[in-house]
Design a protein around this motif. Structure first.
Motif, PDB file in Angstrom:
ATOM      1  N   CYS A  68       2.760 -17.037 -11.718  1.00  0.00           N
ATOM      2  CA  CYS A  68       4.106 -16.650 -12.142  1.00  0.00           C
ATOM      3  C   CYS A  68       4.014 -15.927 -13.480  1.00  0.00           C
ATOM      4  O   CYS A  68       3.133 -16.231 -14.288  1.00  0.00           O
ATOM      5  N   CYS A 103       8.167 -14.316 -10.150  1.00  0.00           N
ATOM      6  CA  CYS A 103       7.856 -15.691  -9.752  1.00  0.00           C
ATOM      7  C   CYS A 103       7.046 -15.682  -8.449  1.00  0.00           C
ATOM      8  O   CYS A 103       7.544 -15.315  -7.389  1.00  0.00           O
ATOM      9  N   ALA A 104       5.786 -16.080  -8.547  1.00  0.00           N
ATOM     10  CA  ALA A 104       4.890 -16.053  -7.383  1.00  0.00           C
ATOM     11  C   ALA A 104       5.295 -17.092  -6.340  1.00  0.00           C
ATOM     12  O   ALA A 104       5.028 -16.921  -5.149  1.00  0.00           O
ATOM     13  N   VAL A 105       5.957 -18.160  -6.792  1.00  0.00           N
ATOM     14  CA  VAL A 105       6.399 -19.202  -5.862  1.00  0.00           C
ATOM     15  C   VAL A 105       7.532 -18.662  -4.987  1.00  0.00           C
ATOM     16  O   VAL A 105       7.508 -18.800  -3.759  1.00  0.00           O
ATOM     17  N   CYS A 121       7.814 -20.999 -15.978  1.00  0.00           N
ATOM     18  CA  CYS A 121       8.676 -20.609 -14.851  1.00  0.00           C
ATOM     19  C   CYS A 121       9.168 -21.853 -14.105  1.00  0.00           C
ATOM     20  O   CYS A 121       8.389 -22.750 -13.804  1.00  0.00           O
ATOM     21  N   HIS A 142      10.717 -21.493 -11.255  1.00  0.00           N
ATOM     22  CA  HIS A 142      10.740 -21.000  -9.867  1.00  0.00           C
ATOM     23  C   HIS A 142      12.164 -21.004  -9.316  1.00  0.00           C
ATOM     24  O   HIS A 142      12.401 -21.369  -8.171  1.00  0.00           O
TER      25      HIS A 142
END
Ligand SMILES: Nc1nc2c(ncn2[C@@H]2O[C@H](COP(=O)(O)OP(=O)(O)O)[C@@H](O)[C@H]2O)c(=O)[nH]1
Ligand SMILES: [Mg+2]
Ligand SMILES: [Zn+2]
Length: 362
Positions: A287, A300-302, A292, A294
């Motif tokens: 992220c 945000c990679a999630v 983060c 989320h």
């Protein structure tokens, strides 16, 4: 039977040494309830009460629970527990009922069982099936220090056994996932391989999942009462009302437990959560922001994983819920210390004000 077969080991011996020099004895708690403790010392079962100083223990999690090794005085009249040996592992949840504090105690953890080596999370492949509940139990077990195993029981009632197994394997990250039928006997050999002499295994899971039926199968005898599942609600009738440790003929020890109606997590750090959700931990490292949440932060990679279908929304929800519960638990202790502190300072500042008033300070 000797105490080795009850799970006595080097850890116990080390902590028992000072007591041994005083001529005291050690025994293992096999049942507890109503202020009475059933103890086994390898020979006989005895009923014990707590010594006065333990009854006034500073924290409820200092009291003995099933699986604990305790110290008694053989010279005293009656059997009294004088001390609890330090636990190697402890399964804890936040005390049920959401009480603010237990009789003013700063902690509200409830210890379910102590000195467990292997914790078997039993889930029925009937209406009991619930991956989110398995995730909660996994965190509980990781926090305890015991090793988890997942058992999907009632395989005979499920037409999609392999699909379910794959589903759980996908969220269990290396934890063995066994499929059993406690009634028919399928898969029990695999479960038996986790029974080792002198090691303690606990059966966890909802009421009706088949824990007591599994115990009876493993023990090769009816040790615990089981109940038919009511067809109306698909739930087992409550038959196991307390936790109890059973020494098996092969030398392993099994603790049977009643289902937990509420499983609120308790923990000190993030280890349990991170062991249960290594996929989310790995995503979160990518992220953009280190803190983060989320939710709707950019980069945000999630959230990206949710959008591409690489992460299930229900699993993320489960993670966030556990995170909240654990953060609450971690703050709990601090908070009650802070409150006690605040109260102290309030009294002091009132004293100062009164002094100033009485002494005409400007
Ligand atoms: N069909 C089926 N029924 C099972 C199985 N294991 C347990 N049961 C039944 O499920 C009910 C609840 O079992 P019990 O062992 O009391 O569950 P516990 O509450 O987890 O201890 C009982 O009627 C058992 O006979 C299984 O593998 N297959
Ligand atoms: Mg039971
Ligand atoms: Zn994020």
């Amino acid at each position: 039977m000797n105490s080795e077969n009850l799970g006595w080991n080097a850890h116990c011996a080390e902590h028992f040494e000072p007591y041994e020099q005083q001529g005291l004895a050690a025994a293992r708690v096999v049942r507890a309830g109503g202020g009475l403790y059933a103890l086994l010392d390898g020979e006989t079962e005895q009923t014990a009460t707590l010594a006065g100083h333990l009854r006034q223990a500073s924290s409820p999690d200092a009291l003995p629970v099933v699986g604990d090794w305790v110290v008694t005085d053989p010279a005293a009249a009656g059997v009294r527990i004088e001390a609890v040996l330090p636990r190697r592992t402890a399964l804890k949840r936040a005390a049920a009922g959401g009480r603010k504090s237990l009789a003013g105690h700063p902690s509200s953890a409830q210890v379910l069982a102590a000195n467990v080596d292997t914790a078997v999370i039993v889930c029925g492949l009937d209406r009991d099936y619930n991956p989110r509940r398995i995730e909660r139990y996994l965190t509980l077990v990781y926090e305890s220090g015991a090793t988890p195993v997942i058992v999907l029981n009632k395989g005979d009632l499920c037409p999609e056994v392999e699909m379910r197994r794959a589903e759980i394997e996908a969220i269990a990250f290396g934890v063995p996932v066994l499929v059993t039928s406690a009634l028919g006997g399928d898969g029990l050999g695999e479960l038996e391989s986790f029974l080792r002499t002198g090691e303690t295994l606990v059966l966890l899971g909802s009421s009706g999942a088949g824990k007591s039926t599994l115990l009876n199968r493993l023990a090769g005898a009816a040790r615990q009462t089981t109940a038919p599942v009511s067809t109306a609600v698909g739930k087992g009738v409550h038959t196991t009302s307390h936790r109890e440790l059973f020494p098996l003929p092969g030398g392993a020890l099994v603790i049977d437990t009643p289902g937990l109606r509420e499983l609120h997590l308790w923990g000190e750090g993030r280890d349990g959560l991170e062991s249960t959700f290594p996929d989310i931990v790995a995503l979160a490292e990518r992220c953009r922001f280190g803190d983060c949440r989320h939710e709707n932060e950019p980069g945000c990679a999630v959230r990206d994983a949710l959008a591409t279908g690489n992460l299930e929304a229900a699993r993320l929800e489960s993670y966030l819920k556990q995170q909240t519960q654990l953060a609450y638990a971690a703050n709990r202790q601090d908070l009650s210390f802070q409150q006690a502190d605040k109260k102290k300072w309030k009294v002091i500042s009132q004293e100062i004000k009164r002094w100033q008033r009485d002494h005409g300070d400007p």
